[in-house]
Design a protein around this motif. Sequence first.
Motif, PDB file in Angstrom:
ATOM      1  N   LEU A   1       0.832  -1.201   0.000  1.00  0.00           N
ATOM      2  CA  LEU A   1       0.000   0.000   0.000  1.00  0.00           C
ATOM      3  C   LEU A   1       0.867   1.251   0.000  1.00  0.00           C
ATOM      4  CD1 LEU A   1      -2.837  -0.792   2.585  1.00  0.00           C
ATOM      5  CD2 LEU A   1      -2.877  -1.107   0.103  1.00  0.00           C
ATOM      6  N   GLY A   2       0.535   2.177  -0.875  1.00  0.00           N
ATOM      7  CA  GLY A   2       1.137   3.494  -0.795  1.00  0.00           C
ATOM      8  C   GLY A   2       0.540   4.241   0.391  1.00  0.00           C
ATOM      9  N   ILE A   3       1.391   4.902   1.160  1.00  0.00           N
ATOM     10  CA  ILE A   3       0.948   5.692   2.312  1.00  0.00           C
ATOM     11  C   ILE A   3       1.363   7.137   2.052  1.00  0.00           C
ATOM     12  CG2 ILE A   3       1.051   5.994   4.810  1.00  0.00           C
ATOM     13  CD1 ILE A   3      -0.155   3.319   4.016  1.00  0.00           C
ATOM     14  N   LEU A   4       0.404   7.975   1.655  1.00  0.00           N
ATOM     15  CA  LEU A   4       0.702   9.332   1.228  1.00  0.00           C
ATOM     16  C   LEU A   4       0.679  10.287   2.421  1.00  0.00           C
ATOM     17  CD1 LEU A   4      -0.147   7.740  -1.320  1.00  0.00           C
ATOM     18  CD2 LEU A   4      -1.138   9.863  -2.194  1.00  0.00           C
ATOM     19  N   LEU A   5       1.718  11.114   2.528  1.00  0.00           N
ATOM     20  CA  LEU A   5       1.892  11.978   3.696  1.00  0.00           C
ATOM     21  C   LEU A   5       0.821  13.050   3.827  1.00  0.00           C
ATOM     22  CD1 LEU A   5       5.765  12.471   3.672  1.00  0.00           C
ATOM     23  CD2 LEU A   5       4.430  11.178   5.346  1.00  0.00           C
ATOM     24  N   GLY A   6       0.163  13.413   2.719  1.00  0.00           N
ATOM     25  CA  GLY A   6      -0.873  14.437   2.786  1.00  0.00           C
ATOM     26  C   GLY A   6      -0.302  15.832   2.922  1.00  0.00           C
ATOM     27  N   ASP A   7      -1.149  16.755   3.340  1.00  0.00           N
ATOM     28  CA  ASP A   7      -0.765  18.159   3.459  1.00  0.00           C
ATOM     29  C   ASP A   7       0.324  18.328   4.514  1.00  0.00           C
ATOM     30  OD1 ASP A   7      -1.479  21.046   2.753  1.00  0.00           O
ATOM     31  OD2 ASP A   7      -1.641  21.061   4.935  1.00  0.00           O
ATOM     32  N   ALA A   8       1.453  18.903   4.108  1.00  0.00           N
ATOM     33  CA  ALA A   8       2.609  19.013   5.008  1.00  0.00           C
ATOM     34  C   ALA A   8       2.341  19.925   6.193  1.00  0.00           C
ATOM     35  CB  ALA A   8       3.828  19.514   4.223  1.00  0.00           C
TER      36      ALA A   8
ATOM     37  N   ASP B   1      10.856   9.050  -2.013  1.00  0.00           N
ATOM     38  CA  ASP B   1      11.082  10.478  -1.787  1.00  0.00           C
ATOM     39  C   ASP B   1      10.736  11.288  -3.032  1.00  0.00           C
ATOM     40  OD1 ASP B   1      11.865  12.897  -0.796  1.00  0.00           O
ATOM     41  OD2 ASP B   1      14.018  12.436  -0.712  1.00  0.00           O
ATOM     42  N   GLN B   2       9.745  12.165  -2.891  1.00  0.00           N
ATOM     43  CA  GLN B   2       9.318  12.999  -4.011  1.00  0.00           C
ATOM     44  C   GLN B   2      10.165  14.260  -4.173  1.00  0.00           C
ATOM     45  OE1 GLN B   2       6.311  11.750  -6.014  1.00  0.00           O
ATOM     46  NE2 GLN B   2       7.589  10.215  -4.997  1.00  0.00           N
ATOM     47  N   ARG B   3      10.873  14.637  -3.114  1.00  0.00           N
ATOM     48  CA  ARG B   3      11.801  15.786  -3.165  1.00  0.00           C
ATOM     49  C   ARG B   3      11.114  17.046  -3.715  1.00  0.00           C
ATOM     50  NH1 ARG B   3      14.425  11.382  -5.531  1.00  0.00           N
ATOM     51  NH2 ARG B   3      16.115  10.470  -4.285  1.00  0.00           N
ATOM     52  N   ASP B   4       9.909  17.317  -3.249  1.00  0.00           N
ATOM     53  CA  ASP B   4       9.154  18.412  -3.855  1.00  0.00           C
ATOM     54  C   ASP B   4       8.589  19.433  -2.870  1.00  0.00           C
ATOM     55  OD1 ASP B   4       7.266  16.771  -2.714  1.00  0.00           O
ATOM     56  OD2 ASP B   4       6.102  16.444  -4.545  1.00  0.00           O
ATOM     57  N   VAL B   5       8.878  19.273  -1.575  1.00  0.00           N
ATOM     58  CA  VAL B   5       8.408  20.291  -0.634  1.00  0.00           C
ATOM     59  C   VAL B   5       9.359  20.365   0.554  1.00  0.00           C
ATOM     60  CG1 VAL B   5       6.805  18.629   0.427  1.00  0.00           C
ATOM     61  CG2 VAL B   5       6.483  21.071   0.824  1.00  0.00           C
ATOM     62  N   ASP B   6       9.921  21.532   0.756  1.00  0.00           N
ATOM     63  CA  ASP B   6      10.815  21.771   1.885  1.00  0.00           C
ATOM     64  C   ASP B   6       9.968  22.192   3.073  1.00  0.00           C
ATOM     65  OD1 ASP B   6      12.655  22.587   3.750  1.00  0.00           O
ATOM     66  OD2 ASP B   6      13.707  23.993   2.426  1.00  0.00           O
ATOM     67  N   PRO B   7       9.946  21.400   4.149  1.00  0.00           N
ATOM     68  CA  PRO B   7       9.091  21.752   5.290  1.00  0.00           C
ATOM     69  C   PRO B   7       9.428  23.108   5.904  1.00  0.00           C
ATOM     70  CG  PRO B   7      10.564  19.935   5.844  1.00  0.00           C
ATOM     71  CD  PRO B   7      10.657  20.135   4.370  1.00  0.00           C
ATOM     72  N   GLU B   8      10.647  23.569   5.715  1.00  0.00           N
ATOM     73  CA  GLU B   8      11.002  24.889   6.227  1.00  0.00           C
ATOM     74  C   GLU B   8      10.195  25.985   5.529  1.00  0.00           C
ATOM     75  OE1 GLU B   8      12.978  25.513   8.772  1.00  0.00           O
ATOM     76  OE2 GLU B   8      13.243  23.338   9.027  1.00  0.00           O
TER      77      GLU B   8
ATOM     78  N   VAL C   1       7.077  25.466   4.598  1.00  0.00           N
ATOM     79  CA  VAL C   1       5.658  25.167   4.833  1.00  0.00           C
ATOM     80  C   VAL C   1       5.415  25.094   6.338  1.00  0.00           C
ATOM     81  CG1 VAL C   1       3.758  23.574   4.350  1.00  0.00           C
ATOM     82  CG2 VAL C   1       5.575  23.863   2.676  1.00  0.00           C
ATOM     83  N   PRO C   2       5.183  26.216   6.994  1.00  0.00           N
ATOM     84  CA  PRO C   2       4.879  26.178   8.424  1.00  0.00           C
ATOM     85  C   PRO C   2       3.547  25.509   8.697  1.00  0.00           C
ATOM     86  CG  PRO C   2       4.558  28.389   7.550  1.00  0.00           C
ATOM     87  CD  PRO C   2       5.172  27.580   6.451  1.00  0.00           C
ATOM     88  N   PHE C   3       3.421  24.954   9.881  1.00  0.00           N
ATOM     89  CA  PHE C   3       2.174  24.292  10.244  1.00  0.00           C
ATOM     90  C   PHE C   3       1.007  25.273  10.200  1.00  0.00           C
ATOM     91  CE2 PHE C   3       5.203  21.404  12.426  1.00  0.00           C
ATOM     92  CZ  PHE C   3       4.800  20.230  11.820  1.00  0.00           C
ATOM     93  N   ALA C   4      -0.163  24.723   9.873  1.00  0.00           N
ATOM     94  CA  ALA C   4      -1.439  25.448   9.930  1.00  0.00           C
ATOM     95  C   ALA C   4      -1.523  26.593   8.931  1.00  0.00           C
ATOM     96  CB  ALA C   4      -1.698  25.957  11.349  1.00  0.00           C
ATOM     97  N   ASN C   5      -0.732  26.517   7.842  1.00  0.00           N
ATOM     98  CA  ASN C   5      -0.792  27.537   6.807  1.00  0.00           C
ATOM     99  C   ASN C   5      -1.050  26.890   5.457  1.00  0.00           C
ATOM    100  OD1 ASN C   5       0.278  30.510   7.675  1.00  0.00           O
ATOM    101  ND2 ASN C   5       1.130  28.920   8.995  1.00  0.00           N
ATOM    102  N   ILE C   6      -2.034  27.409   4.739  1.00  0.00           N
ATOM    103  CA  ILE C   6      -2.287  26.928   3.385  1.00  0.00           C
ATOM    104  C   ILE C   6      -1.150  27.407   2.493  1.00  0.00           C
ATOM    105  CG2 ILE C   6      -3.825  27.154   1.387  1.00  0.00           C
ATOM    106  CD1 ILE C   6      -6.125  27.468   3.399  1.00  0.00           C
ATOM    107  N   SER C   7      -0.600  26.494   1.706  1.00  0.00           N
ATOM    108  CA  SER C   7       0.516  26.881   0.847  1.00  0.00           C
ATOM    109  C   SER C   7       0.422  26.202  -0.514  1.00  0.00           C
ATOM    110  CB  SER C   7       1.855  26.521   1.497  1.00  0.00           C
ATOM    111  OG  SER C   7       2.070  25.128   1.485  1.00  0.00           O
ATOM    112  N   ILE C   8       0.832  26.927  -1.539  1.00  0.00           N
ATOM    113  CA  ILE C   8       0.874  26.371  -2.885  1.00  0.00           C
ATOM    114  C   ILE C   8       1.849  25.211  -2.943  1.00  0.00           C
ATOM    115  CG2 ILE C   8       1.587  26.857  -5.265  1.00  0.00           C
ATOM    116  CD1 ILE C   8       0.466  29.669  -4.913  1.00  0.00           C
TER     117      ILE C   8
ATOM    118  N   GLY D   1       1.407  19.943  14.325  1.00  0.00           N
ATOM    119  CA  GLY D   1       2.710  20.288  14.877  1.00  0.00           C
ATOM    120  C   GLY D   1       2.828  20.110  16.370  1.00  0.00           C
ATOM    121  N   LYS D   2       1.781  19.586  17.003  1.00  0.00           N
ATOM    122  CA  LYS D   2       1.795  19.415  18.455  1.00  0.00           C
ATOM    123  C   LYS D   2       1.983  17.961  18.886  1.00  0.00           C
ATOM    124  CE  LYS D   2      -1.144  23.493  19.097  1.00  0.00           C
ATOM    125  NZ  LYS D   2      -2.441  24.021  19.636  1.00  0.00           N
ATOM    126  N   GLY D   3       1.923  17.038  17.931  1.00  0.00           N
ATOM    127  CA  GLY D   3       2.145  15.635  18.248  1.00  0.00           C
ATOM    128  C   GLY D   3       1.041  14.973  19.032  1.00  0.00           C
ATOM    129  N   VAL D   4      -0.179  15.562  19.018  1.00  0.00           N
ATOM    130  CA  VAL D   4      -1.256  15.036  19.859  1.00  0.00           C
ATOM    131  C   VAL D   4      -2.373  14.379  19.047  1.00  0.00           C
ATOM    132  CG1 VAL D   4      -0.817  16.720  21.683  1.00  0.00           C
ATOM    133  CG2 VAL D   4      -2.475  17.268  19.886  1.00  0.00           C
TER     134      VAL D   4
END
Length: 338
Positions: free
Chosen positions: A11-18, A82-89, A91-98, A312-315
């Motif tokens: 099964l592919g397990i997709l990470l979803g919205d970063a 690894d898709q190598r297509d989004v740097d988490p730096e 993409v801050p948490f809780a922000n919509i981003s292109i 981003g809170k791990g809960v």
Amino acid sequence: MIFFMSGKPILGILLGDAAGVGPEIIVKLAASRFYDEYCRPVVIGDVRVFERGARICGLEIPVQVVNKVEEADWTKGMPVLDQRDVDPEQVPFANISIESGRACLNMLKTAIELYQAGRIDGFCFAPLNKQAMIQAGCPFESEHHYMAHLFGHTDPFGEINVLGDLWTTRTTSHIPISKVSESLTVDTIMRAIRLANVSLKNSGIEKPRLALAALNPHCGEGGKCGREEIDVIAPAIEKAREMGIDADGPFPSDILFIKAFNGEFDGVVTMYHDQGQIALKLKGFDQGITIAGGLPAPIVTCAHGTAYDIAGKGVVKTSAFENAVKMAAKMAAHLKGC
């Protein structure tokens, strides 16, 4: 060491919205070795997003970065394509981003191509953000329409929400309430009935029992409180029966779900979005899943969204995504005749 039986589906397990809780859900289940029992997982997404999720949750998870599924060796850690297509730096948490929206579109496209090539048996995606994907250029209203486009699929398709053993489909979905009545026709209702029937069969239920919800209070009171039940819903039920589908109703929606949760039906066809969603989420908000009904592949996600308020809170709780993985594995096994 992690060991997987060779007979379990890949099964592919997709990470979803970063920016959401998806990566945290996926790393928690990897750390608990949940996947071991049901499948051979291959994470699809940027490995940096996976690693950020692990840090947020305080987990150390062995990772095996692979360039193709065939390289996966589950004894060496969690395979990440690894898709190598989004740097988490970026993409801050809780922000919509292109950036994250574009990465989600890439994940779905990659997973579908892998399924079509026979390299995975299905996939589960963590919560996506529709607005981010649209900002990134998706011309469709939802990921389900996008996936149907990628498959070149024209038969009935759409979201199927599942809680426990009860499946629900919608005749109308993301439209204003003021547009619901005019959108109900025998054909649109039949589309939802057919979708429910074939999707339940694909899960292994040979003769699904379907119930249709009324639109109006008290089932229209014989036409005194609306005629949709008489003019379109009942004729659709009759047409479904002529096709050999076990369909019943219409039932007033305020009692229908009592019957359904008591096991009288396998599936419920609702007339509009919240008619079913309120019942399911009230009954089990942390348990529900959404199936990409009607599409060729087993594709499942959790019914809740990106939960930006706790990202981003791990809960975050993992129970709904656990159910998604179980369902995808079950559907994959059924389609393979296992």
